[in-house]
Enzyme design. Sequence first.
Site, PDB file in Angstrom:
ATOM      1  N   GLU A   1       0.805  -1.220   0.000  1.00  0.00           N
ATOM      2  CA  GLU A   1       0.000   0.000   0.000  1.00  0.00           C
ATOM      3  C   GLU A   1       0.840   1.272   0.000  1.00  0.00           C
ATOM      4  O   GLU A   1       0.440   2.281  -0.578  1.00  0.00           O
ATOM      5  CB  GLU A   1      -0.941   0.001   1.223  1.00  0.00           C
ATOM      6  CG  GLU A   1      -2.081  -1.018   1.156  1.00  0.00           C
ATOM      7  CD  GLU A   1      -3.134  -0.692   0.117  1.00  0.00           C
ATOM      8  OE1 GLU A   1      -3.268   0.491  -0.265  1.00  0.00           O
ATOM      9  OE2 GLU A   1      -3.826  -1.624  -0.329  1.00  0.00           O
TER      10      GLU A   1
ATOM     11  N   VAL B   1      -2.375  -4.874  -5.217  1.00  0.00           N
ATOM     12  CA  VAL B   1      -1.836  -3.516  -5.291  1.00  0.00           C
ATOM     13  C   VAL B   1      -1.174  -3.285  -6.644  1.00  0.00           C
ATOM     14  O   VAL B   1      -1.458  -2.299  -7.343  1.00  0.00           O
ATOM     15  CB  VAL B   1      -0.846  -3.252  -4.146  1.00  0.00           C
ATOM     16  CG1 VAL B   1      -0.078  -1.965  -4.394  1.00  0.00           C
ATOM     17  CG2 VAL B   1      -1.587  -3.166  -2.814  1.00  0.00           C
TER      18      VAL B   1
ATOM     19  N   LYS C   1     -12.403  -2.081 -11.655  1.00  0.00           N
ATOM     20  CA  LYS C   1     -11.830  -0.887 -11.037  1.00  0.00           C
ATOM     21  C   LYS C   1     -10.311  -0.934 -10.968  1.00  0.00           C
ATOM     22  O   LYS C   1      -9.715  -1.979 -10.750  1.00  0.00           O
ATOM     23  CB  LYS C   1     -12.406  -0.711  -9.625  1.00  0.00           C
ATOM     24  CG  LYS C   1     -13.904  -0.448  -9.623  1.00  0.00           C
ATOM     25  CD  LYS C   1     -14.420   0.013  -8.282  1.00  0.00           C
ATOM     26  CE  LYS C   1     -14.427  -1.073  -7.246  1.00  0.00           C
ATOM     27  NZ  LYS C   1     -15.151  -0.647  -6.023  1.00  0.00           N
TER      28      LYS C   1
END
Length: 390
Positions: free
Chosen positions: A84, A118, A154
């Site tokens: 992240e 990620v 997405k």
Amino acid sequence: MSHQGQTTLDIEADLEVKYQVDITNDIFNPENPLLLKNVDRDRPAGKQLVVLDAALSDVYSEPVRSYFAAHGVDVDVLEVDSGEVNKNLDTCLAVVDALESSGARRQSNPPIAIGGNVLIDVVGFSASIYRRGIPWVRVPTTLLGMIDGSVSAKTAVNHLGNRNRLGTFHPATQTIVDTGLLVSLPERHIVNGCGEILKMALIKDSRLFSLLEEHGPALVSSGFQEAPAAEVITRAIDGMQSELRVNLWEKDLRRIVDYGHTFSPPIEMAVVPELLHGEAVAIDCLFTALLSHLRGWLSGTDVQRIARTMHNVGLPLDHPLFYDLGMLEQAMQEARLHRDGNLNLPIMRQIGVCTFTQEVTKDELSQATALLKALANSAGEDLPEIAAQH
């Protein structure tokens, strides 16, 4: 339509979306053709770009190069640090630069992303903004990526401390799922993927929950290489696609797949990298189950089953920030902004059946935190009987 020099033109267009999810084995075997499906070998100009999670370099860099070499394809391998903390515009622009230097075309030879959620999110976002959007291919190497990302449209990067604040809808042309890649995955990341499996089970598939409840520890210890791994993964992916395909662009903001994603996002971002995504989602799932119980919907026995299943597969039952009422209220406010003013909190009626609520009181939050603490303190064993509070 015209009025005093003003003209309004109504424009309407349909966007056809078509993409594939291939489930296979031994993806880097030169005899497996799936990685070549979108590679144009008739025009040698330009290179095939592969973006590889740097954490997987020792395991997959050579097999990737050998695979394309065996087929006479010139390949550039860009290794990218994931996690992240690296899910940002700087990483995105590094991918864009690699697309430029490899001679990426508008349609053929789409970049291939190989890694966890990620990395896949970042590469997808980069592909969506490069030349206003080019195709791309994803190969998830984590259980979370296979469950949560394999059918999603997405893409995103984090920004200003907010998770997925910048993003697009740009589904991969092709997704290749090879559960054999899970063999090299650290156990914590296997457990992390169980958080998203749990979510799908709780909102729409009681059979999936029973499988996780009964076989979860064995699935984790085998790296999802033994029965009923295939059924668990297939059910979770199929459940996800059945929800997403009818609302791919999220025109309807009442989405049951947002279960576990109301309280967890700001908490997850506040403690990066302490909590992995699936871990944060799982705690949110349990916390929201307690809200359901407080309303008299979910039985205490079922809440205990959920907590015990989480504990048995190695998922955390709590985190200190889930006891912070200010943080929980902030999370609901952020959810309302993201959902256009409505809370749209998915909440279980029973395991496998989900509905929505538009309001949660501070008293309910307080009571739920007290129950969560009792469950967590028991460490999933001899869980205290939860008296109905309705």
